[in-house]
Scaffold this active site. Structure first.
Site, PDB file in Angstrom:
ATOM      1  N   ASP A   1      -9.329  -0.121   5.356  1.00  0.00           N
ATOM      2  CA  ASP A   1      -8.042   0.454   5.733  1.00  0.00           C
ATOM      3  C   ASP A   1      -8.100   1.976   5.739  1.00  0.00           C
ATOM      4  O   ASP A   1      -8.657   2.584   4.829  1.00  0.00           O
ATOM      5  CB  ASP A   1      -6.994   0.055   4.673  1.00  0.00           C
TER       6      ASP A   1
ATOM      7  N   LYS B   1      -9.006  -0.279   9.840  1.00  0.00           N
ATOM      8  CA  LYS B   1      -7.663  -0.759  10.193  1.00  0.00           C
ATOM      9  C   LYS B   1      -6.687   0.396  10.073  1.00  0.00           C
ATOM     10  O   LYS B   1      -6.821   1.235   9.171  1.00  0.00           O
ATOM     11  CB  LYS B   1      -7.212  -1.891   9.274  1.00  0.00           C
TER      12      LYS B   1
ATOM     13  N   GLU C   1       2.456  -8.564  10.402  1.00  0.00           N
ATOM     14  CA  GLU C   1       2.951  -8.790   9.039  1.00  0.00           C
ATOM     15  C   GLU C   1       4.456  -9.063   9.008  1.00  0.00           C
ATOM     16  O   GLU C   1       5.256  -8.322   9.609  1.00  0.00           O
ATOM     17  CB  GLU C   1       2.625  -7.564   8.152  1.00  0.00           C
TER      18      GLU C   1
ATOM     19  N   ASP D   1      -5.524  -1.003   1.691  1.00  0.00           N
ATOM     20  CA  ASP D   1      -4.960   0.048   0.828  1.00  0.00           C
ATOM     21  C   ASP D   1      -3.953  -0.565  -0.150  1.00  0.00           C
ATOM     22  O   ASP D   1      -3.437   0.119  -1.039  1.00  0.00           O
ATOM     23  CB  ASP D   1      -4.357   1.196   1.630  1.00  0.00           C
ATOM     24  N   SER D   2      -3.725  -1.888  -0.046  1.00  0.00           N
ATOM     25  CA  SER D   2      -2.964  -2.599  -1.076  1.00  0.00           C
ATOM     26  C   SER D   2      -3.634  -2.439  -2.439  1.00  0.00           C
ATOM     27  O   SER D   2      -3.010  -2.689  -3.470  1.00  0.00           O
ATOM     28  CB  SER D   2      -2.830  -4.084  -0.723  1.00  0.00           C
TER      29      SER D   2
ATOM     30  N   GLU E   1      -2.280   1.348  10.706  1.00  0.00           N
ATOM     31  CA  GLU E   1      -0.945   0.799  10.944  1.00  0.00           C
ATOM     32  C   GLU E   1      -0.283   1.502  12.124  1.00  0.00           C
ATOM     33  O   GLU E   1      -0.420   2.713  12.287  1.00  0.00           O
ATOM     34  CB  GLU E   1      -0.082   0.961   9.683  1.00  0.00           C
TER      35      GLU E   1
HETATM   36  O1  KIV Z   1      -3.587  -3.370   2.601  1.00  0.00           O
HETATM   37  C1  KIV Z   1      -3.615  -4.583   2.822  1.00  0.00           C
HETATM   38  O2  KIV Z   1      -4.023  -5.394   1.975  1.00  0.00           O
HETATM   39  C2  KIV Z   1      -3.142  -5.039   4.118  1.00  0.00           C
HETATM   40  C3  KIV Z   1      -2.990  -6.506   4.308  1.00  0.00           C
HETATM   41  C4  KIV Z   1      -1.851  -6.976   3.515  1.00  0.00           C
HETATM   42  C5  KIV Z   1      -2.908  -6.885   5.728  1.00  0.00           C
HETATM   43  O3  KIV Z   1      -2.868  -4.261   4.960  1.00  0.00           O
END
Ligand code: KIV
Length: 273
Positions: free
Chosen positions: A88, A118, A187, A49-50, A120
Site C-alpha cells: 500500500d 496499491k 470496499e 496500511d491497515s 486509493e
Molecule cells: O490497508 C488495507 O488493509 C486495505 C484492505 C482493507 C483492502 O486497504
C-alpha cells in the site's frame, strides 16, 4: 544447482488474467512470519496500511509513513515465495502529483522487491495510475470506502447507500481500469452495486465487505483470525486466536507464579579455560 524447487511468484498480469475466472484469494500480511503461514493459500498478500491500526494502534491509517510500509513490505517478501506481494502507498505519499507518486512507488518496488503497489482513489487518481502503469509500476486501485479519506468522510460506513451515487462508483472503476490498473479493490458497497461495478470493468474486482459478486476477496488477517476486538460486521471470524492468546498467557502466568513448570535439562556449552 539448488536442490530447492523453484517456485514462480504470481504477477500482476497473472491476476489481471483471472477476470471472471477462479476467484482471487487475498489477505493482508504485515510480518515475515504471517506471510510464511499464508503464502501457500493466497494469490496475493497485501501489505496494507491497515497495519497502522492493527499493529500500531492508530485510530486510522492516516499517520502511517512510507518507511514503515517499505520495512513491512521487505518482511513480507522475505516470508513469502509464491504469492504476489502488493504494498500500500500510504496517505501523503502519492496524492500530490503523478511525479510524487512515481518517486514513492519506485522506492517501494526497488527497496522491497514487491510486484505491485496499491493506492486509493477513483477517477481523480486516473491520471496518476496511467503515469505509473506506463512507467512499469503495476497498480491495484481501491474505490468505494477509501479509509485514507476518513477525515473527509467522517466515518468508516458503507458507501453507495443511495442509488443516485452509484454511477459515480461505476465511473471510478471504469476510470482506474482504463488508466491501466491490473485490478481494483472495492470496499464496503452493497451487492447490487458491487455486481454492477464488476460487470462494467474488464479487470478483476477484489471485494472487502462488498459481497461475493466480486472477482476475488480480501480481508484483514487479524480480523479473520479473531485477533481484533472491533471486527467489521461483514467479517467471518475463522478462528479466535485473540482469546487463545490471552488464555495461553494466563496459563503461563499461573505456572510462573506456582513455579510449576519443569526445570529444563540444559547442557550449557563448556566454558573455555
Ligand atoms: O490497508 C488495507 O488493509 C486495505 C484492505 C482493507 C483492502 O486497504
Amino acid at each position: 544447482m539448488s536442490v530447492q524447487a523453484q517456485v514462480r511468484r504470481l504477477t500482476a498480469p497473472d491476476l489481471r488474467a483471472r477476470k471472471g475466472g477462479e476467484p482471487i484469494v487475498s489477505l493482508t500480511a504485515y510480518t515475515a512470519q504471517m506471510a510464511r503461514l499464508i503464502d501457500g493459500v493466497c494469490d496475493f498478500l497485501l501489505v496494507g496500511d491497515s497495519l497502522g491500526m492493527v499493529m500500531q494502534g492508530f485510530e486510522s491509517t492516516v499517520p502511517v509513513p512510507l518507511e514503515t510500509m517499505i520495512a513491512q513490505g521487505q518482511a513480507v517478501m522475505r516470508g513469502s515465495r509464491r504469492a504476489l506481494v502488493v504494498v500500500d502507498m500510504p496517505f501523503g505519499s502519492y496524492e500530490e502529483s503523478p511525479q510524487q507518486a512515481f518517486r514513492s512507488a519506485a522506492r517501494v518496488l526497488k527497496e522491497t522487491g514487491c510486484g505491485a503497489v496499491k493506492l486509493e482513489g477513483g477517477a481523480y487518481m486516473a491520471e496518476t495510475i496511467r503515469f505509473l502503469t506506463q512507467r512499469g509500476v503495476p497498480v491495484l486501485a481501491h474505490i468505494g470506502l477509501t479509509p485514507q479519506a476518513i477525515n473527509a468522510l467522517g466515518s468508516f460506513r458503507a458507501q453507495g447507500r443511495d442509488r443516485e451515487s452509484w454511477p459515480g462508483f461505476v465511473a471510478d472503476a471504469r476510470a482506474v481500469a482504463d488508466a491501466g490498473a491490473f485490478a481494483v479493490v472495492v470496499e464496503a458497497v452493497a451487492e447490487p452495486l458491487a455486481r454492477e461495478i464488476t460487470q462494467s470493468v474488464s479487470i478483476p474486482t477484489i471485494g472487502i465487505g462488498a459481497s461475493p459478486a466480486c472477482d476475488g476477496q480480501i480481508l484483514v488477517i487479524d480480523d479473520l483470525l479473531g485477533l481484533t476486538d472491533r471486527t467489521p460486521k461483514f467479517v467471518r471470524r475463522y478462528a479466535e486466536l485473540g482469546a487463545a492468546a490471552t488464555q495461553a498467557a494466563q496459563s503461563y502466568a499461573d505456572d510462573v507464579r506456582a513455579r510449576a513448570f519443569p526445570a529444563p535439562e540444559h547442557t550449557y556449552p563448556e566454558r573455555k579455560a
